[in-house]
Each structure stands twice: as structure tokens, then as C-alpha cells.
Write a protein that holds these residues in place. Sequence first.
Motif, PDB file in Angstrom:
ATOM      1  N   GLY A 214       0.820  -1.210   0.000  1.00  0.00           N
ATOM      2  CA  GLY A 214       0.000   0.000   0.000  1.00  0.00           C
ATOM      3  C   GLY A 214       0.846   1.248   0.000  1.00  0.00           C
TER       4      GLY A 214
ATOM      5  N   ILE B 199      -5.605   2.923   1.172  1.00  0.00           N
ATOM      6  CA  ILE B 199      -6.545   1.915   1.675  1.00  0.00           C
ATOM      7  C   ILE B 199      -5.824   0.607   2.009  1.00  0.00           C
ATOM      8  N   ILE B 200      -4.864   0.201   1.181  1.00  0.00           N
ATOM      9  CA  ILE B 200      -4.186  -1.089   1.369  1.00  0.00           C
ATOM     10  C   ILE B 200      -3.251  -1.091   2.580  1.00  0.00           C
TER      11      ILE B 200
ATOM     12  N   ILE C 297      -4.984   6.930  -3.484  1.00  0.00           N
ATOM     13  CA  ILE C 297      -6.126   6.467  -2.687  1.00  0.00           C
ATOM     14  C   ILE C 297      -6.041   4.966  -2.458  1.00  0.00           C
ATOM     15  N   ILE C 298      -5.690   4.210  -3.506  1.00  0.00           N
ATOM     16  CA  ILE C 298      -5.584   2.751  -3.346  1.00  0.00           C
ATOM     17  C   ILE C 298      -4.501   2.388  -2.316  1.00  0.00           C
TER      18      ILE C 298
END
Length: 338
Positions: A2, A49-50, A45-46
Motif C-alpha cells: 500500500g 486503503i491497502i 487512494i488505493i
Amino acid sequence: MGLFLAGIGFISIIIGFIGFVILFIMKKPKKAAVILVVVGIVLFIIGAIITPLDELGEQDQPEEAVEGQKNVIETEKQETTPVILPASIEKTVQEAKPVVEQPTAVDPPTKSSGTTNLLAVTLVQIIDGDTIKIMYNGKEQNVRYLLIDTPETNHPQLGKQPFGDEAKQRNIELIHSGKLEIEFDIGQRYDKYDRLLAYIYVDGKSVQETLLEEGLARVAYVYPPNIRYLDTYEKAQAKAKEQKLGIWSIENYATDTGFNTDKVANEKPVTPKAEKTTPERAAPVQQPVVAPVPQAIETEWFQNCTELRKKYPNGVPAGHPAYQSKMDRDGDNFACEQ
């Protein structure tokens, strides 16, 4: 993972924004810059989140893995922790262990062996001209003088020999005249009668050499390697022999094998021949001989040995004006010796 995507997205946003500004100034199409900014925002954003999910996965490990780690730790503890047995079992184990015998202590050899060191000893008794009794290693032991022999005073077979009493009396005087010490040679220390073999000294002076010089002993019992002072003793004997002192005053009395008592006993005393008298002359009338009045022998009287030693610290021999038989408890003809 992430964090990696978020980092790429952040960099894309920065580059797209910078490209957008440059294209705006140059009045050129700005589509590519806008696309780069959008892609960067999506990646950021990804990644955001991860990242929390990865951390949560690391914390929520399976119970089997945790239990395995605990087992490994417990195993290591058991290997390093000493086993404590009950007292009864421990005693049995100790008794079953083989006992290693320690070597028994051996009395150390006398430090003077092979040296010229002198050992101070305590006198117990003077036996004759060449033998005394001392305290050695905590017990009484007879000491035979090395390399000399004096006439006997009370031998079972030989009886009393000429100059035996004189040798013993001189030995008494020498031994009681100062500090008594002995010295061992490098050879055997005991004879077949279990007597110590040693050189004798009083205040550092050799008793053996003195007896030889005065003709009261002969060089004898020469057994190597106990011959440290043989040359010295033979020189002392030669002087006494030359001057015909003591045992050397009797012809053929002292020999290499001992004292020839038979030779002395067979010698007949020489008697003077009687003078011839003429018949014509009458024998003179002998006048009665008046014996001289013996002079009174001067004597000294002391109440006990304590009083006597104030004047004579080493005691007195028999024949001394202060000698009293009651003060000679060991019967060695020397009263109140130290």
C-alpha cells in the motif's frame, strides 16, 4: 504494498500538476497532464486503503504459529533449566558415583638432605662417645655420629674399652656447651639399627672433628656417598696420631677394624728392677713415712638446679665442685643440663 502505490500516486500527482501549469502557460493542450494527475490520485487512494490492511494482517497471525513459537521457547527453557531431584534420589545418585581415591600424603623429605643446612634439635640423652638421643620429627631417636667410632663404655660383648669413659665424658662436655644442631649427608639416613646418621654441631663447631683432634675417636664406618667431611676428619685424626693422643697413646690399640682390646689386656706392666745391695753394708734404717694431710676439696652447694644455673647456665659435669648426683636425673654424669 500500500505504501508503494501511495508513493507512486503522490509522485504522479506532483508531476501532472507541474505539467498542467507548464502547458497552461504555453497554451497547449492539457489533457495528458490531467490524466496523469487523475491516475496519481487513484494510486494514492488505493495505497492509502491497502496500507492499514497490511498492518492488520501482520498483527492477526494464526494461533497455530503463535503456539509453535511458544513451544520452541518452552523447549529452550527446559534445556537450560537445571533438574532438581528429591533429596533421597540425589543421595542415591551421589553414592553410585565412582569414588576417586586421592593419593595419601607422604612426609616431605628433610629440607637439609643433600645440603649443609643445620637443624636445631633437642637433646634427650647422651649414650656414649659417638651416640646421643634427640627429639626428631616429634619422637625420640638415637643418632649415630657419621664417619667416627669411639671406644665402648658398656658393650654386651666388648665391655668397657680404654678411653671409652673419656670419650663419653668429653662428648657430654661438648654437647652441653651450646646450641645443638645436626646435619645430614646425601646418602642413607638410617643404619641397620634404625639410628639416624648425622654430623653433630654445637654452636656451629663439629663435635666429630673435636673428638678426632683430641684422640678420643677414630675415622670409621666410611660408606659412600656419606663422606662429605672424610678428608677433614682424616686430617684431624692424623694430627692426634702424630702426637700420640688418647687412643693413639697405646700402640696397636686403634686399628682400621676397631679397637684391639686383647692387645691392651695382654700387655704386662713394666716393673722396675730391684737394686742390688752389698752384704758388707747394712741396709739403712727406713724412717716412718708420714702421709700428707689431704687438703679439703672445695665444694659448691646449690639448693636446686634453678639456683645452680644462675652461675652455670649449661650445668656441670661429674667431678665439678657443684655437681650433685640428685641433680643428675638422667644419670649421664652431667647435672642440671638444659
